[in-house]
Design an enzyme around this catalytic site. Structure first.
Site: not given
Ligand code: SAH
Length: 395
Positions: A210, A226, A248-249, A299, A339
């Site tokens: 970040r 995400f 994000d979803s 991510d 991950c």
């Molecule tokens: N980058 C973030 C962590 C990401 S965790 C950070 O630095 O804090 C992964 C995220 O993806 C979660 O918030 C989850 O809600 C979201 N997610 C999962 N599947 C998804 C999709 N198909 N479309 C959008 N968001 C999604």
């Protein structure tokens, strides 16, 4: 103490200090052991190999606490292991004084099934194995002593507990409930919902990445896919991005993201846009609409929990990376992560390269990215889930 006697030849992985014993390696149990009990592990020729937590319900039948057959597993053992884990972080200058910090990273800290994350004066623990669950009180006491923290919250609601025959366990174990918990990370204030957020509340492993994004963002149109609670988005804004679109979803994650932005009055709220959508669909729509970006972060959540899911996961990684490459302007940067324990760095790099090729983009990897130093990877534990990422610049 029960004795777990291995099948002939199955001591080999133990000699390499691999911390897991699979059901197929175990010959017999002598004496009695309940789930989570400590057992002595012996080779087929009865050579003592160490002490492990027994888990009769799980395919991972035992997890080693120690490879020293003479070491007693008791309260003092956990005090030593926890203190050592905390001291390891204190010894690394970059981690000293961090308000959000992983204190215990399971196998990598010699404590299989134990995660402990610190947010200010609150520690959130997650216990995922029968052995860790059994030693909850000792682990909590050791954490209180090693950190001086006022509060401990348990977030043992991960699905993997089911494989160990354990029910979810959540709640405050010490101190009074903390409302409005916040941490400062790389100069940005972030609220952490330890009760309702993902995992223990926040994804600490991305801290360094970040910060890197912040350094790359000046003047750029950034797309953060995400985004969860906006960790990357806020760094991009702090770094002077021209605009930051975050997807994000999860509605609650986006609500927290907006609240996080409000916690930082110095950041330009008008440059941030939040979109609740499925990234796979949103990126296709952007493509149709002819949108493009200078810097894209991907991510995603873990697509492959184990090697068995690697194929399906590889397709999902390929798909979003392909979409990402198509939306990049010339000279643009893609910061892309996995991950998934089931996908190694080499395979991930191949997938990303394939995605670029299919998108008709040439470019180069300018940096390989990993999780922060408070998420170490044990040399003897290749299965460890760890963050891997690539920073790719296209022509
Ligand atoms: N980058 C973030 C962590 C990401 S965790 C950070 O630095 O804090 C992964 C995220 O993806 C979660 O918030 C989850 O809600 C979201 N997610 C999962 N599947 C998804 C999709 N198909 N479309 C959008 N968001 C999604």
């Amino acid at each position: 103490m029960g004795k777990l006697i291995l099948m002939p030849g199955k001591e080999r992985s133990v000699m390499k200090r691999h911390p897991w014993l699979f059901a197929g390696s175990v010959g017999r149990l002598e004496g009695r052991a309940r789930p989570g009990d400590t057992v002595e592990v012996l080779a087929d020729d009865l050579r003592p190999l160490g002490r492990a937590a027994y888990s009769p319900r799980s395919q991972i039948r035992a997890r080693f606490w120690t490879f020293d057959a003479a070491e007693t597993v008791d309260d003092a053992f956990f005090k030593r292991r926890v203190a050592a884990a905390v001291a390891r972080r204190e010894a690394l200058p970059e981690l000293r004084g961090q308000q959000g910090l992983r204190l215990i990273h399971a196998e990598s800290d010699g404590l299989p099934g134990v995660i402990a994350d610190r947010y200010g004066d609150t520690v959130v623990i997650q216990l995922t194995s029968a052995g860790a669950d059994k030693w909850r009180d000792a682990i909590v006491a050791a954490l209180l002593k090693a950190t001086g923290c006022a509060r401990i919250f348990e977030r043992s609601d991960s699905e993997v507990r089911g494989l160990e025959g354990l029910a979810p366990a959540t709640g405050w174990l010490h101190g009074s409930p903390a409302d409005g918990l916040t941490i400062e990370e790389n100069g940005v204030r972030l609220g952490v919902d330890v009760v309702g957020g993902h995992k223990t509340g926040f994804y600490l492993d991305q801290r360094d990445n970040r910060a890197l994004l912040g350094q790359l963002s000046a003047g750029k149109d950034v797309l953060n896919c995400f985004c969860y609670t906006g960790g990357f988005s806020l760094q991009a804004l702090a770094g002077g991005a021209a605009s930051v679109l975050s997807i994000d979803s999860s509605g609650p994650a986006l609500a927290q993201a907006r609240a996080n932005l409000a916690l930082n009055p110095g950041l330009p709220i008008d440059k941030a846009e939040w979109l609740e959508a499925d990234v796979f669909l949103a990126l296709r729509d952007f493509r149709k609409a002819g949108r493009s970006f200078d810097l894209i972060v991907l991510d995603p959540p873990k697509f492959a929990p184990s090697a068995a899911h690697a194929d399906r996961a590889a397709r999902a990684y390929k798909d979003i990376n392909l979409l990402g490459f198509r939306l990049l302007r010339p000279g643009g940067l893609l910061m892309t992560y996995s991950c998934s324990g089931g996908i190694g760095l080499e395979l991930f790099q191949k997938i990303v390269a394939g995605a670029a090729q299919d998108a008709g983009r040439a470019g180069r990897i300018v940096r390989r990215l990993t999780g922060a130093a408070d998420h170490p990877v044990a040399l003897d534990f290749p299965e460890g889930e760890y963050l891997k990422g690539l920073l790719v610049q296209v022509d």
